[in-house]
Design a protein around this motif. Structure first.
Motif, PDB file in Angstrom:
ATOM      1  N   GLU A   1      -9.893  15.433  15.756  1.00 54.99           N
ATOM      2  CA  GLU A   1      -9.089  16.249  14.843  1.00 54.99           C
ATOM      3  C   GLU A   1      -8.723  15.472  13.587  1.00 54.99           C
ATOM      4  O   GLU A   1      -8.716  16.022  12.474  1.00 54.99           O
ATOM      5  N   LYS A   2      -8.415  14.182  13.746  1.00 54.17           N
ATOM      6  CA  LYS A   2      -8.016  13.353  12.608  1.00 54.17           C
ATOM      7  C   LYS A   2      -9.211  12.709  11.910  1.00 54.17           C
ATOM      8  O   LYS A   2      -9.040  11.991  10.923  1.00 54.17           O
ATOM      9  N   GLY A   3     -10.418  12.976  12.415  1.00 52.76           N
ATOM     10  CA  GLY A   3     -11.602  12.407  11.787  1.00 52.76           C
ATOM     11  C   GLY A   3     -11.735  10.915  11.978  1.00 52.76           C
ATOM     12  O   GLY A   3     -12.285  10.211  11.132  1.00 52.76           O
TER      13      GLY A   3
ATOM     14  N   ILE B   1     -11.992   3.012  25.735  1.00 56.77           N
ATOM     15  CA  ILE B   1     -11.902   4.428  26.098  1.00 56.77           C
ATOM     16  C   ILE B   1     -13.218   4.805  26.768  1.00 56.77           C
ATOM     17  O   ILE B   1     -14.228   5.022  26.088  1.00 56.77           O
ATOM     18  N   PRO B   2     -13.267   4.864  28.098  1.00 54.78           N
ATOM     19  CA  PRO B   2     -14.534   5.126  28.794  1.00 54.78           C
ATOM     20  C   PRO B   2     -15.137   6.464  28.392  1.00 54.78           C
ATOM     21  O   PRO B   2     -14.443   7.383  27.967  1.00 54.78           O
ATOM     22  N   GLU B   3     -16.462   6.566  28.555  1.00 52.79           N
ATOM     23  CA  GLU B   3     -17.160   7.803  28.230  1.00 52.79           C
ATOM     24  C   GLU B   3     -16.660   8.957  29.096  1.00 52.79           C
ATOM     25  O   GLU B   3     -16.752  10.115  28.699  1.00 52.79           O
ATOM     26  N   THR B   4     -16.132   8.655  30.267  1.00 56.02           N
ATOM     27  CA  THR B   4     -15.631   9.708  31.153  1.00 56.02           C
ATOM     28  C   THR B   4     -14.447  10.439  30.545  1.00 56.02           C
ATOM     29  O   THR B   4     -14.070  11.512  30.988  1.00 56.02           O
ATOM     30  N   ASN B   5     -13.830   9.834  29.486  1.00 56.14           N
ATOM     31  CA  ASN B   5     -12.692  10.472  28.820  1.00 56.14           C
ATOM     32  C   ASN B   5     -13.133  11.438  27.722  1.00 56.14           C
ATOM     33  O   ASN B   5     -12.311  11.966  26.989  1.00 56.14           O
ATOM     34  N   SER B   6     -14.456  11.641  27.585  1.00 58.13           N
ATOM     35  CA  SER B   6     -14.939  12.557  26.556  1.00 58.13           C
ATOM     36  C   SER B   6     -14.339  13.937  26.764  1.00 58.13           C
ATOM     37  O   SER B   6     -14.355  14.481  27.873  1.00 58.13           O
ATOM     38  N   GLY B   7     -13.792  14.488  25.698  1.00 60.50           N
ATOM     39  CA  GLY B   7     -13.146  15.797  25.791  1.00 60.50           C
ATOM     40  C   GLY B   7     -11.693  15.723  26.207  1.00 60.50           C
ATOM     41  O   GLY B   7     -11.018  16.743  26.319  1.00 60.50           O
ATOM     42  N   SER B   8     -11.164  14.516  26.453  1.00 60.90           N
ATOM     43  CA  SER B   8      -9.764  14.360  26.845  1.00 60.90           C
ATOM     44  C   SER B   8      -8.860  14.527  25.633  1.00 60.90           C
ATOM     45  O   SER B   8      -9.321  14.686  24.510  1.00 60.90           O
ATOM     46  N   SER B   9      -7.550  14.458  25.890  1.00 62.58           N
ATOM     47  CA  SER B   9      -6.578  14.628  24.803  1.00 62.58           C
ATOM     48  C   SER B   9      -6.763  13.570  23.725  1.00 62.58           C
ATOM     49  O   SER B   9      -6.686  13.869  22.533  1.00 62.58           O
TER      50      SER B   9
ATOM     51  N   HIS C   1       1.989   7.338  17.057  1.00 68.49           N
ATOM     52  CA  HIS C   1       2.778   7.599  18.260  1.00 68.49           C
ATOM     53  C   HIS C   1       2.080   8.627  19.150  1.00 68.49           C
ATOM     54  O   HIS C   1       2.063   8.503  20.381  1.00 68.49           O
ATOM     55  N   GLN C   2       1.493   9.651  18.518  1.00 71.54           N
ATOM     56  CA  GLN C   2       0.798  10.694  19.269  1.00 71.54           C
ATOM     57  C   GLN C   2      -0.371  10.107  20.061  1.00 71.54           C
ATOM     58  O   GLN C   2      -0.595  10.462  21.225  1.00 71.54           O
ATOM     59  N   ILE C   3      -1.113   9.199  19.429  1.00 71.86           N
ATOM     60  CA  ILE C   3      -2.231   8.551  20.118  1.00 71.86           C
ATOM     61  C   ILE C   3      -1.708   7.570  21.166  1.00 71.86           C
ATOM     62  O   ILE C   3      -2.201   7.514  22.298  1.00 71.86           O
ATOM     63  N   GLY C   4      -0.671   6.814  20.786  1.00 74.07           N
ATOM     64  CA  GLY C   4      -0.152   5.777  21.678  1.00 74.07           C
ATOM     65  C   GLY C   4       0.375   6.295  22.994  1.00 74.07           C
ATOM     66  O   GLY C   4       0.157   5.693  24.060  1.00 74.07           O
ATOM     67  N   ARG C   5       1.074   7.440  22.955  1.00 70.23           N
ATOM     68  CA  ARG C   5       1.673   7.935  24.204  1.00 70.23           C
ATOM     69  C   ARG C   5       0.609   8.422  25.193  1.00 70.23           C
ATOM     70  O   ARG C   5       0.919   8.640  26.381  1.00 70.23           O
ATOM     71  N   LEU C   6      -0.627   8.608  24.726  1.00 72.01           N
ATOM     72  CA  LEU C   6      -1.717   8.976  25.624  1.00 72.01           C
ATOM     73  C   LEU C   6      -2.440   7.750  26.170  1.00 72.01           C
ATOM     74  O   LEU C   6      -3.255   7.866  27.078  1.00 72.01           O
TER      75      LEU C   6
END
Length: 581
Positions: A85-87, A70-78, A122-127
């Motif tokens: 949120e899930k810690g 997950i690149p740093e450029t994705n910071s703040g993404s979904s 599933h919520q994480i996977g679909r992203l």
């Protein structure tokens, strides 16, 4: 990006560790070799439904693990928002998702070693991954999916979800309102019954200990003469009467006098003398009280009749409402609360009707905004798909997105005052239409497109959607269904181009597509120790050429097939070089 996929004991896969490359990753192999098992593993990893039947025979569990970057450029993404949120910590921009499927049928999901539910997985996977299987071709032919494709392209999904949420609120209010209206007659009958009960109990004016008090009073009233007789006998025994020369009190007074003289001679019994005098006084008081009690007794038949009537009333109330006065009073309280609730139902009905009106007004506002955005998006999507189709050598095709009014029975009022029919997704109906030949009218895709054309339509649509989504990994499972040799090279080039901006994984049977791979993997079966296993192996150099030759001419390929494979690789390289220039 998916860096690594490890699969153990899934189907005929015993143990596979797949190091995945950036760009276009191609998987090839004979039918039944286990290519689709790789896709099944990814789907299971991302919260898909699985059962114990997928576990390799003889094993107790199947394990799937994916390592994502997950690149740093994705910071703040979904994706990072969900993790926060899930810690779930994101260590060194790496996300490790693990799924363990057990014989019990239960699957355990972990993200960076932290246990999560299937829905969170599933919520994480679909992203992270967008999977397009063979069923997606059917989705492209089914107009009920077209609206969702359009909203995905236009970024109007949030508006659609807002409309759906308001519709859910409307349905809940309408359901409660319907229940109130259906129960109007029953409610009136119930109100009358409750009022009767309440009035009957309230008029009785019951007291908690009344029954015990009445029982004692009845006992006294019905035994007046006996009570008088016993009282006089007690008084006579203590104080005597004219017929007795002496009484108990006389004897006690004489004893007291004697004891007092004794004390005068010897003070040792002074305490006993005092006690006797006190006792004589108390006995005199008892005699007077008993006499007074007897004098006060009077037979009252009228009051006895009242008590008996009261007893009968309490008995009837107990028979109808409870086994005690306390139980009757509890029932009274419950009935009063229920009557209050029923009486307020009319107010609730007015409140619910107002709520339904307000919700519909909000739905109208959202529907207008959503419809306006969809119509603008339809033009942009048609233009983007047309360009993609042109790149796929389908420039003769005309593609359009029809946004029309939804057909149904229910209506809502728009801010303009117009009433429009609505459904779960708003007031619009969306359908993709196309014409395969110039001059021909557009028709639904299901009526004009061949299987091969549908495959290219799907890739064109995905290419257009790729401009607006940020899902890093796209998987195509046999998107080449129905595609012939002429179009396969174009399809391969398009898949490779799509891989310039994201990681693409594709299962294919066409060598023309496989030649465009940035990384080529072959799947084959091996038989050892009386067990069959599916093996995935990266193909480079000669091994890749041999795989392409086998795809061209079968396992017994000739030198000509090898030459053709070399030629295909050269053509693909030239196409890539020209694309990058």
């Amino acid at each position: 990006m998916l860096l690594e996929l490890t699969v153990r004991n899934l189907g005929i896969i015993e143990n596979t560790n797949w190091q995945i490359s950036p760009g276009l990753n191609i998987i090839t192999g004979e039918t039944g070799a286990g290519k689709s098992l790789v896709i099944d593993a990814v789907e299971a990893l991302l919260g898909g439904r699985t059962g114990e039947e997928v576990i390799r025979h003889g094993s107790e569990e199947a394990t799937i693990e994916g390592v994502f970057s997950i690149p740093e450029t994705n910071s703040g993404s979904s994706i990072t928002s969900i993790l926060e949120e899930k810690g779930i910590p994101l260590e060194h921009d790496t996300l490790i998702i693990t799924c363990v499927i057990r014989r019990t049928g239960r699957a355990v999901f972990r993200v960076n070693t932290q246990a999560v539910t299937r829905s969170v997985g599933h919520q994480i996977g679909r992203l992270l991954i967008d999977i397009h299987g063979q069923s997606e071709h059917l989705a492209l032919l089914d107009r009920k999916y077209h609206l969702k494709f359009l909203d995905a392209f236009g970024g109007t999904e949030e508006l659609r979800h807002r409309f759906a949420a308001e519709l859910a609120r409307l349905r809940a209010a309408e359901k409660e309102l319907d229940m109130l209206l259906i129960e109007v007659v029953d409610r009136a009958r119930r109100e009358d019954f409750l009022r009767f009960q309440i009035n009957e109990i309230q008029e009785a004016n019951l007291k908690g200990d009344e029954e015990e008090v009445l029982a004692q009073e009845r006992q006294i009233l019905s035994s007046t003469e006996k009570l008088k007789s016993l009282s006089y006998e007690v008084h006579k025994a203590i104080s005597g009467d004219e017929s007795h020369l002496s009484s108990t009190l006389d004897e006690l007074h004489q004893a007291g006098h004697s004891l007092r003289e004794l004390v005068n001679l010897d003070p040792k019994l002074a305490q006993q003398a005092d006690a006797l005098e006190a006792t004589i006084y108390e006995i005199e008081e008892i005699a007077r009280d008993v006499r007074s009690y007897a004098d006060g007794l009077e037979y009252d038949p009228a009051r006895l009749a009242e008590v008996e009537l009261r007893f009968d009333l309490i008995h009837n109330l107990k028979r109808k409402y409870g086994d005690s006065i306390a139980g009757i009073l509890v029932l009274l309280e419950v009935a009063e609360r229920e009557l209050e609730g029923l009486s307020s139902s009319t107010e609730r009905q007015v409140e619910l009707e107002a709520r339904c009106t307000a919700i519909k007004a909000e739905m109208g506002q959202i529907a207008v905004e959503l419809s306006k955005e969809r119509k603008l998006t339809a033009e942009r999507l048609a233009s983007a798909v047309t360009k993609e189709l042109s790149d796929l050598n389908m420039e003769q095709m005309t593609f359009e997105v029809d946004v029309t009014s939804f057909q149904g029975n229910e209506t809502i009022s728009l801010p303009s005052g117009e009433d429009r029919v609505f459904g779960s997704d708003g007031i619009d109906s969306v359908e993709f239409v196309a014409s395969t030949n110039p001059g021909e009218p557009t028709k639904p895709l299901a009526k004009i497109a061949s299987t091969g054309e549908i495959s290219r339509f799907m890739l064109a649509l995905k290419g257009a959607l790729a401009q607006v989504d940020d899902i890093p990994v796209v998987i195509f499972d046999e998107i080449d269904i129905g595609v012939g040799g002429r179009s396969s090279e174009i399809l391969g080039k398009k898949l490779w181009a799509l891989g310039r901006g994201r990681q693409v994984i594709c299962i294919t049977h066409l060598p023309q597509i496989a030649t465009f791979a940035d990384a080529h993997f072959g799947v084959h079966k091996e038989f050892a120790d009386e067990r069959t296993s599916s093996i995935l192996k990266k193909l480079d150099g000669d091994s890749r050429i041999r795989e392409l030759a086998a795809m061209l001419a079968g396992p017994e390929y000739s030198k000509i097939a090898l030459d053709n494979a070399h030629e295909l690789m050269g053509s693909a390289k030239l196409a890539k070089d020209n694309f990058e220039q």
